[in-house]
Write a protein that holds these residues in place. Sequence first.
Motif, short mmCIF file in Angstrom:
data_model
loop_
_atom_site.label_atom_id
_atom_site.label_comp_id
_atom_site.label_asym_id
_atom_site.label_seq_id
_atom_site.Cartn_x
_atom_site.Cartn_y
_atom_site.Cartn_z
N ASN A 1 0.81 -1.22 0.00
CA ASN A 1 0.00 0.00 0.00
C ASN A 1 0.84 1.26 0.00
OD1 ASN A 1 -2.40 -1.37 -0.05
ND2 ASN A 1 -2.69 -1.33 2.16
N ASP A 2 1.89 1.31 0.81
CA ASP A 2 2.72 2.52 0.89
C ASP A 2 3.29 2.90 -0.47
OD1 ASP A 2 2.21 2.79 3.58
OD2 ASP A 2 4.12 1.91 4.22
N ASP A 3 3.70 1.91 -1.25
CA ASP A 3 4.25 2.20 -2.58
C ASP A 3 3.15 2.66 -3.54
OD1 ASP A 3 6.74 1.55 -1.62
OD2 ASP A 3 6.80 -0.43 -2.55
N VAL A 4 1.99 2.05 -3.47
CA VAL A 4 0.87 2.47 -4.32
C VAL A 4 0.50 3.92 -4.00
CG1 VAL A 4 -1.57 2.09 -4.90
CG2 VAL A 4 -0.04 0.14 -4.64
N TYR A 5 0.44 4.27 -2.72
CA TYR A 5 0.05 5.61 -2.30
C TYR A 5 1.02 6.69 -2.78
CZ TYR A 5 -3.09 3.08 0.89
OH TYR A 5 -4.04 2.26 1.42
N ARG A 6 2.24 6.32 -3.09
CA ARG A 6 3.23 7.29 -3.58
C ARG A 6 3.10 7.54 -5.08
NH1 ARG A 6 8.97 6.32 -1.11
NH2 ARG A 6 9.14 8.44 -1.84
N CYS A 7 2.21 6.82 -5.73
CA CYS A 7 2.03 6.95 -7.18
C CYS A 7 0.89 7.91 -7.49
CB CYS A 7 1.77 5.58 -7.81
SG CYS A 7 3.20 4.47 -7.68
N HIS A 8 0.87 8.38 -8.73
CA HIS A 8 -0.14 9.35 -9.18
C HIS A 8 -1.38 8.68 -9.75
CE1 HIS A 8 3.75 11.45 -9.26
NE2 HIS A 8 3.03 12.46 -8.80
N ALA A 9 -1.24 7.44 -10.20
CA ALA A 9 -2.36 6.68 -10.76
C ALA A 9 -2.15 5.21 -10.47
CB ALA A 9 -2.46 6.91 -12.27
N ALA A 10 -3.25 4.50 -10.35
CA ALA A 10 -3.21 3.04 -10.23
C ALA A 10 -3.80 2.49 -11.53
CB ALA A 10 -4.02 2.56 -9.03
N LEU A 11 -2.99 1.80 -12.29
CA LEU A 11 -3.45 1.27 -13.58
C LEU A 11 -4.23 -0.01 -13.37
CD1 LEU A 11 -0.20 1.75 -15.67
CD2 LEU A 11 -2.21 3.23 -15.58
#
Length: 171
Positions: free
Chosen positions: A90-100
């Motif tokens: 989750n922490d890495d996903v939250y640092r992204c601008h979009a979830a593909l």
Amino acid sequence: MLVSPRHPDVLTQEDTLAMASSAVDVLARARVVDSFAEALDGVTFACATAMTPRDFGPPTQAPRELFAQLADTAHRVAFVFGSERFGMCNDDVYRCHAALSIPTHPDYGSLNLAQAVQLLAYDWRQALGGFAVLPRTTDPTCANAEVQGLLDHWQRALQAVGFLDPAAPES
């Protein structure tokens, strides 16, 4: 870029080089870093590849639509993939601008890592302009009768040298 791979020499391992096939130049340019923050240094738009829905985090988007928008910008784009077994935390996903989210049948939503990488790489390349299809044959105008004539000739020749047995065509 690889973040803390299990094997520090992954880019030079025999299996890695074999799987890279004719793309060893890509491996030569790849870097290994110690942290996700270091991997994102200089990136202005990071795309997470996470199948599992999350209550918080970046908006979920279909790759083609997002890539069409990103291709016309000055963003330095990164595509972030988790491990084959555990995906992204989750922490890495939250640092992204979009979830593909690669559109798949709901019963079969999870792709393996290689499939996901290949699909997203293709869609990104298409968004950037793609490549022309190169002809792979010298004469695509052979008539069906000519092709059948060639096959018949090969069959007669293989029977003449004893390679094919017409009495036992399945063996």
